[in-house]
Design an enzyme around this catalytic site. Structure first.
Site, short mmCIF file in Angstrom:
data_model
loop_
_atom_site.label_atom_id
_atom_site.label_comp_id
_atom_site.label_asym_id
_atom_site.label_seq_id
_atom_site.Cartn_x
_atom_site.Cartn_y
_atom_site.Cartn_z
CB CYS A 40 -0.96 -0.02 1.18
SG CYS A 40 -2.02 -1.48 1.16
CB ALA A 41 3.95 2.18 -1.78
CB ILE A 59 3.91 4.88 -6.07
CG1 ILE A 59 3.89 4.92 -7.60
CG2 ILE A 59 4.34 3.52 -5.58
CD1 ILE A 59 3.84 6.31 -8.16
CG HIS A 85 11.19 -4.95 -6.03
ND1 HIS A 85 11.49 -3.96 -6.93
CD2 HIS A 85 10.23 -4.45 -5.22
CE1 HIS A 85 10.75 -2.89 -6.66
NE2 HIS A 85 9.98 -3.16 -5.63
NE ARG A 97 -2.12 7.02 -0.52
CZ ARG A 97 -2.94 7.36 0.47
NH1 ARG A 97 -3.99 8.13 0.24
NH2 ARG A 97 -2.70 6.96 1.70
NE ARG A 134 10.43 6.46 -3.50
CZ ARG A 134 9.24 6.25 -2.97
NH1 ARG A 134 9.03 6.51 -1.69
NH2 ARG A 134 8.25 5.77 -3.71
CE LYS A 192 11.23 4.56 -10.22
NZ LYS A 192 10.63 5.42 -9.17
#
Lengths: 361, 361
Positions: free
Chosen positions: B16-17, B19, B86, B21, B176, B104
């Protein structure tokens, strides 16, 4: 700016290069300067140039560089000679008491540069290099934005490039690709502007480290036709520059600060002569409603940027000639820094992209 | 594009990051895809995310990643997990027969990347990374211009950058900037796009040499917050890239070819959702009446670029699911090249900007 009562500064054009046409027109347009004389290595060439550029009858024609140095009706010389000849003729000009507007690159290296400036200092004459864009009123607006701690914040990175696709004839015959004439090639001719932009955005602080990028293109005589470089300062400020005779026109500045972004698409020679634009983006972060379109700013100029340059040069010469002022140190100072970075990039190119430290230079 | 009779590809959102959304909305907008399920490490988080994003009641909520892997009503997974996860979850997804749209950077390094792709190949599933801008219709127009031998000629240099000023909280807490989560920092997160742009303009040919620029900024854990790099190819083609979490938004491409110049100010995320612009300048040389103003081109898109990405992904999955096609090789191939360049820049950063050769990689 000249007051009405000042006599215009009398400029002699020393050499009939293509760029001298542009600057001749600029001298004409500058309110405080006038073309007093022109010199070439032959009287014939000087005459032809004078006619082709619509010089008035009163302009004196000299058949040698020596002759224009001795002309008492010349206050200052514009020197667009090949770079390798600058050291000789700029020094002789200074020794003749002539103020000097010299094309870039000023010298083949900083050691030559320092000899020229020493001669100017000794003889109390002004020197300025021919970086026209520095004098456009847009540049003052760029500076305002770049040094606005609210709108732009602190500079983080600037990318600047100047490329220009020359033709086959240029690549074979132009002085700019001849090691004994303009041996700094595209780096001296075009890179000079991109480096100046990087220094400008860093308030003319010298970078600590300079490194050429892999991929430099040299001609068979070893003259740079195309190269890039990275520069770095304290606090993580960085710059990348690119210059090339082999690529179509690119004249971009992109600068990012902590709060703002600046883009200029035509920083060297504006697309239009009477106005120039740039765009800015203000603070936007990861969680904002992303970014809004950049704001375009337009700055008008009454006279073209090269005429602004001549006007500023003539103003400084006028201060010295009419008011006994000392030569201004700002322009030679930023010229020297530009030359230092040119030298460092050249050194890095010659050493397979090794990092060159500018500390103590 | 899906034909009317095809059932939409059922996509599960795995994590649920933030991004996720954007991509959830994109799945909604893509005509050939639908959100089938969402998973988080807790049922509560998954539920909250589903509600916050207006998911329909029919969307299944999974309280673990294992659980969504076993869901027979999920064709494909969108994986926005931290990069270090990942390799595990993409391989498990492939082994569960799920097609993969993965954020990415795809992996921490190319060795992990290759393990993921090997699992996809073994299980006949499609993999694509989440580089949205590649799917905007503008990008096809950029390609047309860049590979037009008349208008653009041969590429000489491309500069591309992506910067984004994050806040203090991000710098302290975001995945990050954590070595064990997204250890590639700004290089993996932002540099990925700039590198992809450089590869794109070089028709996805790998550079021969990559060198980090001096001035990389690392956090105290050694994660890259800001860096630049130079790339070089045969024939004097070069690129410079820049990425930073510390500078305001910059998303520039400037590419110069022998005949033309291309500028894009917002290549990563267009300023407007429904259309995007770029400018071109055609051939101008030293003796021409200088340059004319660049021509602005505008390209409309019916759906946002991230929905174009989902549409393309779902199209490829549909080909496999409905028509027995093989997984497409283009997207994993350019992903791998991007990852290789990320790795090489990281290696160069770690080795004080040493030149890294990509020959044979």
């Amino acid at each position: 700016m000249a007051t009405v009562t000042d006599t215009p500064i009398r400029i002699g054009v020393m050499g009939c290069a293509v760029i001298a046409r542009t600057v001749s027109r600029a001298i004409d347009l500058a309110p405080n300067a006038t073309i007093a004389a022109v010199a070439s290595r032959s009287l014939e060439k000087a005459k032809t140039f004078a006619t082709a550029n619509g010089y008035q009858q009163s302009v004196k024609i000299h058949g040698s560089y020596e002759s224009i140095l001795e002309d008492p009706d010349v206050d200052a010389l514009y020197i667009p000679l090949p770079t390798s000849l600058h050291v000789e003729w700029a020094i002789r000009a200074a020794e003749s008491g002539k103020h000097i507007l010299v094309e870039k690159p000023v010298a083949m290296n900083v050691s030559e540069f320092d000899k020229i400036v020493a001669a100017c200092e000794k003889n109390g004459v002004q020197i300025m290099d021919g970086t026209m864009w520095a004098h456009h009123p847009r540049t003052a607006k760029l500076k305002e934005f770049l040094f606005d701690s609210d709108r732009f914040g602190q500079l983080k990175n600037i990318n600047s490039c100047f490329s220009l696709a020359v033709d086959e004839d240029f690549l074979k015959n132009n002085i700019r690709v001849k090691p004994n004439l303009d041996g700094l090639g595209a780096l001296g001719d075009l890179g000079w502007y991109a480096i100046r932009a990087a220094l400008f955005a860093n308030n003319f602080e010298l970078p600590k480290i300079v490194a050429a990028s892999p991929g430099t293109v040299l001609n068979e005589s070893g003259v740079i036709l195309s190269c890039g470089a990275s520069l770095s300062w304290e606090d993580g400020r960085t710059a990348s520059i690119y210059c090339s005779f082999l690529a179509n026109v690119g004249m971009e500045i992109t600068a990012v600060g902590t709060n703002g972004t600046l883009c200029v698409q035509d920083f060297v020679i504006p697309f239009e002569e009477t106005q120039a634009t740039f765009t800015t983006c203000l603070k936007s972060g990861f969680n904002d409603p992303w970014v809004s379109r950049p704001t375009e700013h337009s700055v008008k100029t009454e006279i073209p940027q090269e005429a602004c340059m001549v006007r500023e040069f003539a103003r400084l010469v006028g201060e010295i000639k009419n008011k006994g002022a000392k030569p201004d140190g700002f322009w030679p100072n930023i010229s020297r820094k530009t030359q230092l970075v040119v030298d460092a990039i050249k050194e890095s190119v010659d050493k397979n992209c090794q990092q060159i430290s500018l500390s103590g230079r």
